[in-house]
Design an enzyme around this catalytic site. Structure first.
Site, PDB file in Angstrom:
ATOM      1  N   HIS A 263       0.308  -4.496   3.117  1.00  0.00           N
ATOM      2  CA  HIS A 263      -1.336  -4.607   3.778  1.00  0.00           C
ATOM      3  C   HIS A 263      -2.044  -5.975   3.655  1.00  0.00           C
ATOM      4  O   HIS A 263      -3.021  -6.068   3.069  1.00  0.00           O
ATOM      5  CB  HIS A 263      -2.241  -3.506   2.947  1.00  0.00           C
ATOM      6  CG  HIS A 263      -3.049  -2.520   3.934  1.00  0.00           C
ATOM      7  ND1 HIS A 263      -3.744  -3.161   4.601  1.00  0.00           N
ATOM      8  CD2 HIS A 263      -3.054  -1.207   3.909  1.00  0.00           C
ATOM      9  CE1 HIS A 263      -4.325  -2.117   5.332  1.00  0.00           C
ATOM     10  NE2 HIS A 263      -3.993  -1.113   4.743  1.00  0.00           N
TER      11      HIS A 263
ATOM     12  N   HIS B 299       0.846   4.531   1.207  1.00  0.00           N
ATOM     13  CA  HIS B 299       0.220   5.296   2.384  1.00  0.00           C
ATOM     14  C   HIS B 299       0.093   6.823   2.021  1.00  0.00           C
ATOM     15  O   HIS B 299       1.008   7.351   2.056  1.00  0.00           O
ATOM     16  CB  HIS B 299       0.878   5.031   3.552  1.00  0.00           C
ATOM     17  CG  HIS B 299       0.084   5.526   4.788  1.00  0.00           C
ATOM     18  ND1 HIS B 299      -0.449   4.662   5.842  1.00  0.00           N
ATOM     19  CD2 HIS B 299      -0.169   6.838   5.214  1.00  0.00           C
ATOM     20  CE1 HIS B 299      -1.108   5.500   6.483  1.00  0.00           C
ATOM     21  NE2 HIS B 299      -1.016   6.882   6.094  1.00  0.00           N
TER      22      HIS B 299
ATOM     23  N   PHE C 146     -10.579  -4.184  13.899  1.00  0.00           N
ATOM     24  CA  PHE C 146     -10.720  -2.567  13.930  1.00  0.00           C
ATOM     25  C   PHE C 146     -10.654  -2.024  12.632  1.00  0.00           C
ATOM     26  O   PHE C 146      -9.527  -1.351  12.090  1.00  0.00           O
ATOM     27  CB  PHE C 146      -9.776  -2.086  14.936  1.00  0.00           C
ATOM     28  CG  PHE C 146     -10.047  -0.843  15.683  1.00  0.00           C
ATOM     29  CD1 PHE C 146     -10.820   0.268  14.619  1.00  0.00           C
ATOM     30  CD2 PHE C 146      -9.652  -0.134  16.417  1.00  0.00           C
ATOM     31  CE1 PHE C 146     -10.969   1.367  15.090  1.00  0.00           C
ATOM     32  CE2 PHE C 146      -9.892   0.860  17.346  1.00  0.00           C
ATOM     33  CZ  PHE C 146     -10.669   1.715  16.548  1.00  0.00           C
TER      34      PHE C 146
ATOM     35  N   HIS D  47      -5.932   4.960  19.583  1.00  0.00           N
ATOM     36  CA  HIS D  47      -6.053   4.405  18.404  1.00  0.00           C
ATOM     37  C   HIS D  47      -5.807   5.650  17.218  1.00  0.00           C
ATOM     38  O   HIS D  47      -6.614   6.546  16.941  1.00  0.00           O
ATOM     39  CB  HIS D  47      -7.291   3.833  18.161  1.00  0.00           C
ATOM     40  CG  HIS D  47      -7.466   2.676  19.073  1.00  0.00           C
ATOM     41  ND1 HIS D  47      -7.058   1.602  19.116  1.00  0.00           N
ATOM     42  CD2 HIS D  47      -8.494   2.902  20.151  1.00  0.00           C
ATOM     43  CE1 HIS D  47      -7.748   0.721  20.096  1.00  0.00           C
ATOM     44  NE2 HIS D  47      -8.375   1.567  20.907  1.00  0.00           N
TER      45      HIS D  47
ATOM     46  N   HIS E  79      -9.563   2.520   9.233  1.00  0.00           N
ATOM     47  CA  HIS E  79      -8.856   1.050  10.030  1.00  0.00           C
ATOM     48  C   HIS E  79      -8.077   1.756  11.084  1.00  0.00           C
ATOM     49  O   HIS E  79      -7.398   3.108  10.763  1.00  0.00           O
ATOM     50  CB  HIS E  79      -8.441   0.144   9.686  1.00  0.00           C
ATOM     51  CG  HIS E  79      -7.188   0.345   8.680  1.00  0.00           C
ATOM     52  ND1 HIS E  79      -5.931   0.267   9.436  1.00  0.00           N
ATOM     53  CD2 HIS E  79      -7.018   0.800   7.432  1.00  0.00           C
ATOM     54  CE1 HIS E  79      -4.972   0.716   8.265  1.00  0.00           C
ATOM     55  NE2 HIS E  79      -5.766   0.976   7.297  1.00  0.00           N
ATOM     56  N   CYS E  80      -7.980   1.389  12.220  1.00  0.00           N
ATOM     57  CA  CYS E  80      -6.846   1.575  13.126  1.00  0.00           C
ATOM     58  C   CYS E  80      -5.425   1.361  12.724  1.00  0.00           C
ATOM     59  O   CYS E  80      -5.266   0.184  12.013  1.00  0.00           O
ATOM     60  CB  CYS E  80      -7.129   0.879  14.536  1.00  0.00           C
ATOM     61  SG  CYS E  80      -5.772   1.263  15.797  1.00  0.00           S
ATOM     62  N   HIS E  81      -4.499   2.201  12.773  1.00  0.00           N
ATOM     63  CA  HIS E  81      -3.373   1.845  12.157  1.00  0.00           C
ATOM     64  C   HIS E  81      -2.287   1.240  12.836  1.00  0.00           C
ATOM     65  O   HIS E  81      -1.045   0.870  12.564  1.00  0.00           O
ATOM     66  CB  HIS E  81      -2.644   3.153  11.521  1.00  0.00           C
ATOM     67  CG  HIS E  81      -1.930   2.918  10.409  1.00  0.00           C
ATOM     68  ND1 HIS E  81      -0.676   2.025  10.122  1.00  0.00           N
ATOM     69  CD2 HIS E  81      -2.119   3.215   9.047  1.00  0.00           C
ATOM     70  CE1 HIS E  81      -0.302   1.857   8.858  1.00  0.00           C
ATOM     71  NE2 HIS E  81      -1.151   2.559   8.150  1.00  0.00           N
ATOM     72  N   ILE E  82      -2.816   0.708  14.170  1.00  0.00           N
ATOM     73  CA  ILE E  82      -2.070  -0.422  14.851  1.00  0.00           C
ATOM     74  C   ILE E  82      -2.467  -1.724  14.391  1.00  0.00           C
ATOM     75  O   ILE E  82      -3.549  -2.273  14.300  1.00  0.00           O
ATOM     76  CB  ILE E  82      -2.398  -0.329  16.210  1.00  0.00           C
ATOM     77  CG1 ILE E  82      -1.964   1.044  17.007  1.00  0.00           C
ATOM     78  CG2 ILE E  82      -1.813  -1.475  17.252  1.00  0.00           C
ATOM     79  CD1 ILE E  82      -2.853   1.342  18.441  1.00  0.00           C
TER      80      ILE E  82
ATOM     81  N   HIS F 231       0.910  -1.088   0.093  1.00  0.00           N
ATOM     82  CA  HIS F 231       0.039   0.048  -0.127  1.00  0.00           C
ATOM     83  C   HIS F 231       0.971   1.422   0.028  1.00  0.00           C
ATOM     84  O   HIS F 231       1.762   1.371   0.800  1.00  0.00           O
ATOM     85  CB  HIS F 231      -0.823  -0.045   1.012  1.00  0.00           C
ATOM     86  CG  HIS F 231      -1.670   1.523   1.651  1.00  0.00           C
ATOM     87  ND1 HIS F 231      -2.452   1.821   0.429  1.00  0.00           N
ATOM     88  CD2 HIS F 231      -1.526   2.310   2.325  1.00  0.00           C
ATOM     89  CE1 HIS F 231      -2.974   3.031   0.947  1.00  0.00           C
ATOM     90  NE2 HIS F 231      -2.543   3.053   2.392  1.00  0.00           N
TER      91      HIS F 231
ATOM     92  N   HIS G  12       4.137   0.234   2.705  1.00  0.00           N
ATOM     93  CA  HIS G  12       4.128  -1.058   3.507  1.00  0.00           C
ATOM     94  C   HIS G  12       3.133  -2.030   3.117  1.00  0.00           C
ATOM     95  O   HIS G  12       2.195  -1.693   2.441  1.00  0.00           O
ATOM     96  CB  HIS G  12       3.775  -0.348   5.112  1.00  0.00           C
ATOM     97  CG  HIS G  12       2.287   0.160   5.066  1.00  0.00           C
ATOM     98  ND1 HIS G  12       1.114  -0.687   5.255  1.00  0.00           N
ATOM     99  CD2 HIS G  12       1.978   1.521   5.197  1.00  0.00           C
ATOM    100  CE1 HIS G  12       0.005   0.081   5.335  1.00  0.00           C
ATOM    101  NE2 HIS G  12       0.369   1.364   5.371  1.00  0.00           N
TER     102      HIS G  12
ATOM    103  N   HIS H 193      -4.328  -4.450  16.049  1.00  0.00           N
ATOM    104  CA  HIS H 193      -5.907  -4.094  16.293  1.00  0.00           C
ATOM    105  C   HIS H 193      -6.597  -4.188  15.132  1.00  0.00           C
ATOM    106  O   HIS H 193      -7.644  -4.825  14.966  1.00  0.00           O
ATOM    107  CB  HIS H 193      -6.089  -2.487  16.551  1.00  0.00           C
ATOM    108  CG  HIS H 193      -5.348  -2.301  18.185  1.00  0.00           C
ATOM    109  ND1 HIS H 193      -5.689  -1.167  18.535  1.00  0.00           N
ATOM    110  CD2 HIS H 193      -4.799  -3.145  19.036  1.00  0.00           C
ATOM    111  CE1 HIS H 193      -4.676  -1.230  20.065  1.00  0.00           C
ATOM    112  NE2 HIS H 193      -4.289  -2.289  19.871  1.00  0.00           N
TER     113      HIS H 193
ATOM    114  N   HIS I 153      -8.192   5.655   3.704  1.00  0.00           N
ATOM    115  CA  HIS I 153      -7.562   5.357   2.412  1.00  0.00           C
ATOM    116  C   HIS I 153      -8.358   6.396   1.582  1.00  0.00           C
ATOM    117  O   HIS I 153      -9.585   6.848   1.585  1.00  0.00           O
ATOM    118  CB  HIS I 153      -7.538   4.225   1.784  1.00  0.00           C
ATOM    119  CG  HIS I 153      -6.844   3.360   2.801  1.00  0.00           C
ATOM    120  ND1 HIS I 153      -5.828   2.187   2.134  1.00  0.00           N
ATOM    121  CD2 HIS I 153      -6.556   2.888   4.008  1.00  0.00           C
ATOM    122  CE1 HIS I 153      -5.256   1.541   2.986  1.00  0.00           C
ATOM    123  NE2 HIS I 153      -5.568   1.972   4.265  1.00  0.00           N
TER     124      HIS I 153
ATOM    125  N   HIS J 135      -6.956   5.617  10.156  1.00  0.00           N
ATOM    126  CA  HIS J 135      -6.575   6.184   8.736  1.00  0.00           C
ATOM    127  C   HIS J 135      -7.564   5.793   7.817  1.00  0.00           C
ATOM    128  O   HIS J 135      -8.200   4.722   7.836  1.00  0.00           O
ATOM    129  CB  HIS J 135      -5.260   5.193   8.464  1.00  0.00           C
ATOM    130  CG  HIS J 135      -4.864   5.362   7.002  1.00  0.00           C
ATOM    131  ND1 HIS J 135      -4.719   6.297   6.496  1.00  0.00           N
ATOM    132  CD2 HIS J 135      -4.322   4.562   6.224  1.00  0.00           C
ATOM    133  CE1 HIS J 135      -4.155   6.297   5.314  1.00  0.00           C
ATOM    134  NE2 HIS J 135      -4.080   5.110   5.102  1.00  0.00           N
TER     135      HIS J 135
END
Length: 551
Positions: free
Chosen positions: A145, A100, A495, A428, A484-487, A98, A143, A490, A433, A431
């Site tokens: 995905h 980002h 998430f 949290h 989504h949560c970028h952790i 992806h 990164h 999670h 897209h 993000h």
């Protein structure tokens, strides 16, 4: 209390896992990464590396951590071929990448999100991501995905330079040497960690180097400056989990960019940067010639700055090659997101009142037994990518999978989203897209709504329990976009949700989808479990701890 117990115990169990496999292993690092242009091949492969002194196999772009810096100019056409040469069966053997922060307007199929915009790229396969970045310039990154593969090393920075940057007069140097990546690092592979409730990183890597508690005094990254010069430092938080408090001893910083969007200049002495976020800051090298600590303190339990942990070195030309003196001072001017204001088009779209957008959404995320639920639904990746479902004729939320995890949005509407999180695991980083959004209310105590000049970005913290973030954007980019949560842990635990913008208009907005994209799913779907990788991950996790997600 239950989750505090889980959090503490899982921290111990993950550290114990690292100790099982780390005995006496330390080897030299790989050579530093080189840069790539907008037309390049990005080979994904496995290598043994020891960025913090601990040797492990990793999944890497270009054979290095972080991966090669991708450099382009505003208006460039990108043609990036991702080649999958992964071989280590302890980790995932498929991949996707992806880009980002790049909105992919008209090229949703190139966004690189497994099971949302494409099927993963199988072992020995490749996929050409072609897209035009006409109106974006700034600091971005790329990164994996696919599952939590990012945490095994597949991450790198991407910078789009603007020859007509309105802030060009504020700095002298802005090149490869001024990109600073902040990452967490794990000594256990991600398919194993995916099964464990609550994990913590073993170390922080700044520009790919760091140290871990109890480990050797391994090499630290050095950022070199010359007295009197002004530097545009591009900070990239490519962590899987923690946020960092970033500072440079003895130096103030001037923020001029957040997530690829220019801001009014703001002088600070420290900033909290969440997973996925980026900042450009101006550093004036006017302090006495010496070495100074660059600090990136994570919100990991027990994190410290002792013995070079979570640190790198700012070295003036002429200073000795030595660690800096321990001269940390209290931060007096920390960055508050609500104090950032956009430089260009600062006014949020729509009627400047809460709840007066065309579409008003409220999403509440909760944690139950380690899993995350958004408005009561846990996201599970569909077997058919959402984009393929739409191109095959699905139009309504009731027709799109995963059931309950897709929100259909009409075209050219102002959306206002209020995100509230409760329970375990905050803050949290959220993000979206396909867009930069206006943060009309930042999370935190005593923040207020601001429709006149809020910061615009693509990752914003939703805060902790009892706080909320409010964001606005316009649905001018037809396609399914992940929120989504970028952790990563999670996201793996559910998430996420998909914002499907204008499904009937997607075919015309995208035009011709590449034939190679159509072939990704049949190839991936034919893979056997062994060909997917992550062999015996659940059993390996059970050998570490009993705090596992239920099947």
């Amino acid at each position: 209390m239950y989750f505090l117990f889980l959090y503490a115990l899982s921290f111990l169990s993950t550290s114990y896992a690292a100790s099982i496999v780390s005995r006496g292993q330390s080897r030299p690092l790989l050579p530093r990464t080189s840069s790539l242009g907008p037309t390049s091949k990005l080979r994904i492969s496995n290598k043994m590396i020891a960025p913090d002194g601990f040797m492990r196999s990793a999944s890497l772009a270009g054979g290095t951590f972080p991966g090669p810096l991708i450099m382009a100019n505003k208006g460039d056409q990108f043609a990036l071929t991702v080649e999958n040469d992964l071989r280590d069966q302890d980790m995932w053997l498929s991949t996707s990448v992806h880009w980002h922060g790049l909105v992919q307007n008209g090229t949703n199929y190139a966004d690189g999100v497994s099971f949302v915009t494409q099927c993963p790229i199988a072992q020995n396969g490749s996929f050409l991501h072609e897209f035009h970045v006409q109106n974006q310039a700034g600091t971005y990154w790329y990164h994996s995905h696919y599952s939590a593969q990012t945490c095994d090393g597949l991450r790198g920075a991407l910078v789009i330079y603007d020859p007509e940057d309105p802030y060009r007069h504020l700095y002298d140097v802005d090149d490869e040497s001024t990109v600073i990546t902040l990452a967490d690092w794990y000594h256990v592979v991600s398919p194993v960690l995916n099964h464990i409730i609550g994990v913590n990183a073993n170390s922080t890597l700044i520009n790919g180097l760091g140290r871990y508690t109890g480990g050797p005094e391994s090499e630290l990254a050095v950022v070199s400056v010359k007295y009197g010069k002004r530097y545009r430092l591009r900070l990239v938080a490519m962590s899987c989990d923690p946020n960092f408090v970033f500072s440079i001893d003895g130096h103030n910083l001037t923020v001029i960019e957040a997530d690829g969007v220019l801001t009014e200049p703001l002088v600070i002495d420290s900033l909290q940067i969440f997973a996925g976020q980026r900042y450009s800051v101006i550093l004036n090298a006017t302090q006495p010639v010496d070495n100074y600590w660059i600090r990136a303190l994570p919100n990991t339990p027990g994190a410290t700055l002792n013995n070079g942990l979570n640190s790198a070195i700012l070295r003036y030309s002429g200073a000795p090659k030595a660690d800096p003196a321990d001269s940390q001072t209290k931060h007096l001017v920390p960055l508050l997101e609500q104090n950032l204001h956009g430089l260009i088009n600062p006014v949020a779209p729509g009627i400047p009142e809460y709840g007066k957008a065309d579409i008003n959404l409220r999403i509440v995320a909760n944690n139950i037994g380690g899993y995350y639920y958004m408005n009561g639904v846990r996201y599970k990746p569909p077997t058919v990518p959402v984009l393929l479902q739409i191109l095959s004729g699905a139009q309504q939320a009731t027709d799109l999978m995963p059931n309950g995890s897709v929100i259909v949005l009409e075209s050219n509407k102002v959306v206002e989203l209020t995100m509230v999180t409760g329970g375990f695991g905050g803050p949290h980083p959220i993000h979206l897209h396909g867009h930069s959004f206006y943060v009309v209310q930042s999370a935190g105590p005593n923040t207020t709504l601001n429709y006149m000049n809020p910061v615009r970005r693509d990752v914003a913290s939703a805060g902790i329990q009892g706080e909320q973030v409010v964001m606005r954007w316009v649905t001018d980019n037809s396609g399914p976009w992940f929120l989504h949560c970028h952790i990563d842990w999670h996201l793996e635990a559910g998430f996420a949700i998909v914002m499907a913008e204008n499904p009937p208009g997607v075919p015309s907005h995208l035009g011709t989808v590449p034939d190679a994209w159509d072939k990704l799913c049949p190839t991936f779907n034919a893979l056997t479990p062994a060909q997917l990788g992550g062999v015996n991950a659940e059993q390996k996790a059970a050998n570490i701890t009993s705090l596992l997600f239920p099947n």
